[in-house]
Design a protein around this motif. Structure first.
Motif: not given
Length: 69
Positions: A1-6, A10-17, A33-37
């Motif tokens: 998740v962390n790898w994708f989000m940077v 995906f960077a700058g978006r809200v993660p959904v898992f 931790a990334l304030h996602g869903v």
């Protein structure tokens, strides 16, 4: 998740898992931790997910409604 989000796109978006068992708990923690869903499919006993949905069918119905909004 962390790898994708940077990385793009995906960077700058809200993660959904979305996950359905114990092996998904690390993903829930990372997304929180990334304030996602973080959403668990099935019973939500002892989960890090902030949301629970009853079944895969309920998840598909919810996602369909989101895309029509």
């Amino acid at each position: 998740v962390n790898w994708f989000m940077v990385r793009p796109p995906f960077a700058g978006r809200v993660p959904v898992f979305v996950g359905d068992d114990r092996t998904d708990e690390d993903g829930f923690v990372a997304v929180n931790a990334l304030h996602g869903v973080a959403m668990r499919v099935g019973p939500g006993d002892h989960t890090e997910a902030g949301f629970c949905i009853a079944s895969p069918l309920a998840l598909r119905e919810w996602l369909t409604k989101l895309t029509r909004s």
